[in-house]
Structure formats: C-alpha cells, structure tokens
Design a protein around this motif. Structure first.
Motif, PDB file in Angstrom:
ATOM      1  N   UNK A 172     -58.621 -85.008  46.151  1.00 15.18           N
ATOM      2  CA  UNK A 172     -57.753 -85.398  47.262  1.00 15.18           C
ATOM      3  C   UNK A 172     -56.316 -85.568  46.806  1.00 15.18           C
ATOM      4  N   UNK A 173     -56.144 -86.109  45.625  1.00 18.09           N
ATOM      5  CA  UNK A 173     -54.789 -86.239  45.099  1.00 18.09           C
ATOM      6  C   UNK A 173     -54.151 -84.874  44.967  1.00 18.09           C
ATOM      7  N   UNK A 174     -54.926 -83.947  44.418  1.00 17.19           N
ATOM      8  CA  UNK A 174     -54.383 -82.601  44.224  1.00 17.19           C
ATOM      9  C   UNK A 174     -54.092 -81.920  45.549  1.00 17.19           C
ATOM     10  N   UNK A 175     -54.816 -82.296  46.587  1.00 16.09           N
ATOM     11  CA  UNK A 175     -54.639 -81.631  47.875  1.00 16.09           C
ATOM     12  C   UNK A 175     -53.560 -82.278  48.727  1.00 16.09           C
ATOM     13  N   UNK A 176     -52.944 -83.323  48.207  1.00  8.42           N
ATOM     14  CA  UNK A 176     -51.883 -83.945  48.992  1.00  8.42           C
ATOM     15  C   UNK A 176     -52.389 -85.003  49.952  1.00  8.42           C
ATOM     16  N   UNK A 234     -48.710 -81.690  64.143  1.00 10.05           N
ATOM     17  CA  UNK A 234     -49.636 -82.768  64.438  1.00 10.05           C
ATOM     18  C   UNK A 234     -50.592 -83.042  63.280  1.00 10.05           C
ATOM     19  N   UNK A 235     -50.337 -82.388  62.167  1.00  8.97           N
ATOM     20  CA  UNK A 235     -51.219 -82.556  61.014  1.00  8.97           C
ATOM     21  C   UNK A 235     -50.551 -83.365  59.924  1.00  8.97           C
ATOM     22  N   UNK A 236     -51.393 -84.009  59.111  1.00  8.42           N
ATOM     23  CA  UNK A 236     -50.871 -84.705  57.951  1.00  8.42           C
ATOM     24  C   UNK A 236     -50.536 -83.670  56.881  1.00  8.42           C
ATOM     25  N   UNK A 237     -49.898 -84.135  55.842  1.00  6.74           N
ATOM     26  CA  UNK A 237     -49.453 -83.204  54.809  1.00  6.74           C
ATOM     27  C   UNK A 237     -50.605 -82.392  54.228  1.00  6.74           C
ATOM     28  N   UNK A 238     -51.677 -83.068  53.863  1.00 11.42           N
ATOM     29  CA  UNK A 238     -52.817 -82.369  53.254  1.00 11.42           C
ATOM     30  C   UNK A 238     -53.386 -81.305  54.180  1.00 11.42           C
TER      31      UNK A 238
END
Lengths: 101, 482
Positions: free
Chosen positions: B224-228, B402-406
């Motif tokens: 998850x960290x790597x995916x933002x 409408x999406x978060x960064x990840x």
C-alpha cells in the motif's frame, strides 16, 4: 553405499500447479554413495518432477521463501532443513503459502 | 507439540476478537471465504468457537460468502464449475447460511454500494459489557433447548443463477484491458470488496470478517505504501475498517502467520479449496504485490522478526481525521476505495497538486485559495472559465477527480473507462452533478448577499465573454475567481 529410498512427496496450497496438478508423488530414489538429504532431493525434484517454472519452487539450493517444508508432519527447521538425511518411507510435504488467503 | 499449538492458535483467535470488543453478541457477521488457507482456517475457528459450551462460546450469527472470480483469472467454465462444487461441499459441511456470488454480478450492482451509510458509533466499553450481560440473561431464560442453534444447513441463499455469457465476457474484457498486473490486482480487490459489501447490506450483516493473516497484512502494508495509499494504512491493515459506515470489516486472523495457518490446517485437517488467482505463476516482478511479497518473505527467511515488526508497526497506526476538517463533517470519499480523500485541491505545493493542475488547460495559473474541500468537477477556483467538466464532456477527468491518489494511479493503467461496471460511472456522474448543484447554490447565495454591489454588472459582462452554453451568470462569476 546407501540403499534406495521410497518416499511420498506431497504438494499443497498451489505448489501442485508446478507438478501438473499432481498432489502426491510416490517416488523411489536410487541407491548411491552419499546419503540422500533434502538438498539433493531438491536437485532431484528439479530434474525429474518439476514440470515448469523451477524458479517458483526452488531458489538457489533451497526452496523459495514462502514454501513450507514438513517432514513427517514436522517443521523441517526442527530437523536440520537442507541437511536432514532422508529415511525410507519418509513423507515430505511442500505447502505453498504464497497463494490465496 | 500439537495440543499446545492448537491451544495457542485458538487462543489467539479468541483473544483478537475479545480484546477488540467490536463484535456484539447476536450480531450477524459475514465471513468472507476465498477458499484459501487463511480464510478457511478462520471459518473453522468460527465453527468450533460457536459449538463450544456456554461461557467460552462465540456469540455472533455467522454467514459465509464465497466469490467466484474465475472470469477475472481466465479460468475455463469447467474449472470454475469444479471449484464451485468443491466449495459447496465445504460450505455444506460447515453448515452456516452461505452465499455464492460470481464477480460478474458487479455489473448489476447499484450505485448506492459506493456510498457510506451513516451509522451510530460503535458502543463504548460499557455498552459492550451491557450487551453481553443482557445476552447471557436471555440465554438463561430459555430452558433446555439451545437458543443459539445453528441455522439450517441447506440454506443456499446462494445465487441468482450462474452469470450470463455476456457478463463473463464483459468481465474478461475489463480485466484484459488493464495494462499492468498491479492495477489488475487492485481492481479485483476493489470489485470484490464492493460485491461483498453489497451481499452484507442486502442480507443484514453488520460485520464482515476477512481472513487476512499477519504475513499478508505485512505485505499489504508495504504494498500500500508503494501504491500511494499511505494515508489509509490504518484502515487497510488494522483490525477494524469502518470506512463503509454501516458494515464494519474486521480481521480476526491478523495475528496468525501464514506458517501457523498452514500448519494448523494440515494438522487438524481444515478443508480448503484452491483457486488460481490473477497472479498465479506470475514471475516475481510482475506486480508490486508480488515484488513486495517476495521481498518480505525473503527477508523473513533470514530475519524471522521481519513480519512481526512490520505488523507491530501497523498496530501503531492511528486513524486520525485530517487537519482542517471540521469535526463531524468528514470530507468527500474516494469513489472506488471509499476512504476519505487525501487530496487537497487548494494545496498546489504538493506533487499531487502539481498533478491535478497539470491536467488543466494552461490558460490561467492555479489559484491557491481556502476553499471548502468539496470535490467538484468544476474547479471554479482554478480558472476553468471556458468549460466545466461534466461527465459527458470529459468523463475520465471527472472520475479521476473523485479518486484518491492511490486509486488514480491505478486508473492510469486502465486506458478506457467503458468496460467498467455501470454503477461506478453512474455514481461518479451523480456526485459530479451534486457537486455542481452545490456550487451553484453557494454562488447564488453569495450573489444574493452582495446583490447591490458592482459585482453584479461584471457578471453580466462575463456572461458575454464566451460563456459556455447553458452556464448561468452566477457560475461564470464564480469561475472567474471568487
């Protein structure tokens, strides 16, 4: 010289996919000068049983991290891992934990 | 030894549930079973836990959901049928009410599945204890017969029938259009979550239990960290995840390592069903998930405290509201993962701000201003005087906003939005329309306030300057920089 050994090799958890879906192999290892241990069993498996993608099963001279090895239902870490000397009628089970959840 | 191991293993399961005190007696809990070892083990723990006598017994009402994802993984219909048959056997043995859903059913999900339903906050310590006490009292009143008897085993609230070929085709098309395995895995997870959520809501389950093990969560944290998705680690890997509001996801297996699970299942014959996944037999560097898994497992082989260290770190993560967000009014949520958005449109200093402003026409520089963080397709503060982004004009940009960064990063690997199931686009449209309506209302209010000021005439002028058809003067004034 060491006599031939009869072993049961089992695969679970997805590892069987690398062996054409076959979950249990009854194998006979030929007699030879040096004793059979897990290390050379793996070499033997790679040569004779692994149907595809050896890198998904073996890494270096051991199994890929994430694959558990049970010898007669006991953790191989308790038995010396690669140095464990195989005995006749042993049952070696490979469980892949890399799959699913 | 076996017996001590069993005691230890079972105890961990109970302890995790007990210390978190989130599952109330009599509550309906949906067990998400993938067929894999961890969720199978979880199923078994619940089964055994429910059938124990009195004091130590688990007290909730379980159901099981099994999602058939064969279409996304390219499984043949025969293989899928075979897997389903095996799954049914296990479900019948377990005996809880079960629901088998095919991933294709996402094509008939309603847009409401993406909305967070408000819910009363989880009870306090006192409330939990009170609930347990009253439950036990009820039990005493029932003479003889077991009140908590297991529901009828032949309870296939299961399927509406197998998915149509058209739906399967549509799902395959969707997954084949995704360019990277990483994005595929994320998309699969997103869709699966929505589907399970829908099943839970439809059948009145207020909790969903997933079988994520310690090992998997450690991998997930790093991935998850790597995916933002750093902002959402606490929800993605914690014991409880309340992002959906009315349905809370809990992870009771989070203290069990995969090794323990594998051993337990082997020693105590816990049945599981093997299903290939999108990443089966994929090489190590095929996706971020695979890479991270290999990294962690390899490190673990040499440093056996790796997984537990990562895990302990995840336990320390705290769910805190964003600074500047008014208490009680959470900001807008990501369309897909439903976490409160980690974006700040006014903050052009961050890389993220740079990303959004680079997508705009270069006619006017982005204006940093203190604007309420409502996500709006019409970035009125950003000087898009010419064109308000509606779903019809630029659906992709509208959805992205409408999406978060990840989730945005994942969406980049999906070249076209068309193959997505309709509920996603429908909800995106709804939100954008609502946001625009809110914007208009706000501006009208402001205009009404200073109606006597010269500002009114400039609105008329601006109206002549190539206002887009249908725009009201209020919007235009707003667009020119409130």
């Amino acid at each position: 010289a060491h006599p031939a050994l009869s072993l049961a090799l089992l695969c679970r958890g997805g590892a069987e996919l690398l062996f054409d879906g076959v979950k249990k192999h009854q194998v006979t290892l030929p007699g030879q000068e040096e004793p059979w241990d897990i290390r050379n069993l793996l070499v033997w498996i790679k040569k004779n049983l692994l149907k595809e993608r050896p890198e998904l099963f073996i890494r270096g001279d051991s199994v890929r991290p994430g694959i558990l090895v049970l010898i007669n239902d006991a953790d191989w870490e308790l038995l010396g891992e690669l140095d464990y000397q195989l005995q006749d009628q042993d049952s070696i089970l490979f469980i892949s934990t890399l799959h699913g959840g | 030894c076996r017996d001590c191991f069993k005691v230890f293993y079972v105890h961990k399961f109970r302890a995790v549930l007990g210390k978190n005190r989130l599952v109330f007696p009599g509550e309906k809990v949906l067990l998400a079973w993938s067929g894999g070892p961890s969720s199978s083990s979880m199923l078994w723990q619940v089964l055994e836990g429910l059938s124990q006598d009195s004091a130590k017994r688990l007290r909730f009402v379980p159901g099981v959901v099994f999602a058939d994802e064969g279409a996304a993984c390219g499984q043949s219909p025969e293989d899928r049928a075979k897997t389903l048959a095996e799954a049914k056997l296990v479900l019948q043995t377990v005996g809880f009410p079960w629901h088998i859903v095919a991933l294709e059913e996402v094509f008939s999900l309603p847009p409401s599945v993406l909305r967070c339903s408000a819910r009363e906050p989880v009870g306090t310590e006192g409330a939990y204890k009170a609930a347990v006490d009253s439950f036990l009292q009820q039990q005493h009143h029932v003479l003889g017969e077991e009140k908590q008897s297991r529901p009828c085993p032949q309870h296939p609230q299961g399927r509406a029938g197998p998915p149509t070929a058209g739906q399967t085709e549509a799902l395959s098309r969707l997954f084949n259009s995704v360019k990277t395995l990483t994005a595929k895995e994320e998309l699969l997870q997103t869709l699966r979550t929505h589907l399970i959520l829908h099943v839970a809501r439809t059948h009145g389950y207020s909790k969903v239990m997933t079988g994520d093990s310690c090992t998997r969560l450690a991998v997930k944290l790093m991935t998850s960290l790597a995916l933002g998705r750093g902002a959402f680690l606490a929800w993605d890997t914690g014991f409880s995840d309340e992002r959906h509001g009315d349905v809370v996801v809990v992870r009771p297996m989070r203290e069990h390592t995969l090794k323990e699970v594998a051993f337990y299942n082997r020693l105590f014959a816990v049945p599981s069903v093997f299903t290939p996944a999108v990443d089966t037999k994929a090489p190590e560097k095929a996706s971020i998930h695979r890479l991270m898994e290999a990294f962690i497992l390899r490190l673990q082989a040499q440093f056996p405290s790796t997984v537990s260290t990562v895990y302990r770190t995840s336990e320390k993560l705290v769910k805190a509201p964003r600074d500047g967000c008014a208490a009680g009014t959470p900001g807008p949520r990501c369309l897909l993962c439903m976490c409160v958005l980690d974006v700040d449109t006014a903050d052009s200093a961050t890389a993220f701000g740079a990303q959004t402003s680079s997508q705009l026409p270069q006619t006017q520089p982005p204006v940093a201003e203190a604007e309420a963080p409502t996500v709006s397709c019409c970035h009125s503060g950003m000087g898009r005087a010419q064109h308000c982004c509606r779903m019809e004009e630029d659906p992709r940009a509208c959805v992205m906003e409408q999406l978060c960064y990840g989730c945005r990063v994942n969406m980049k690997d999906l070249p076209s939005l068309d193959p997505l199931p309709p509920y996603i686009l429908a909800e995106a449209q709804l939100r954008s329309q609502r946001a625009e309506a809110e914007q208009e209302t706000q501006e009208r209010l402001l205009e009404a306030e200073d109606g006597a000021r010269p500002g009114a005439t400039s609105a008329e002028q601006a109206h002549e300057d190539g206002a887009r058809p249908g725009a009201t003067s209020a919007e235009q004034e707003g667009a020119d920089g409130l």
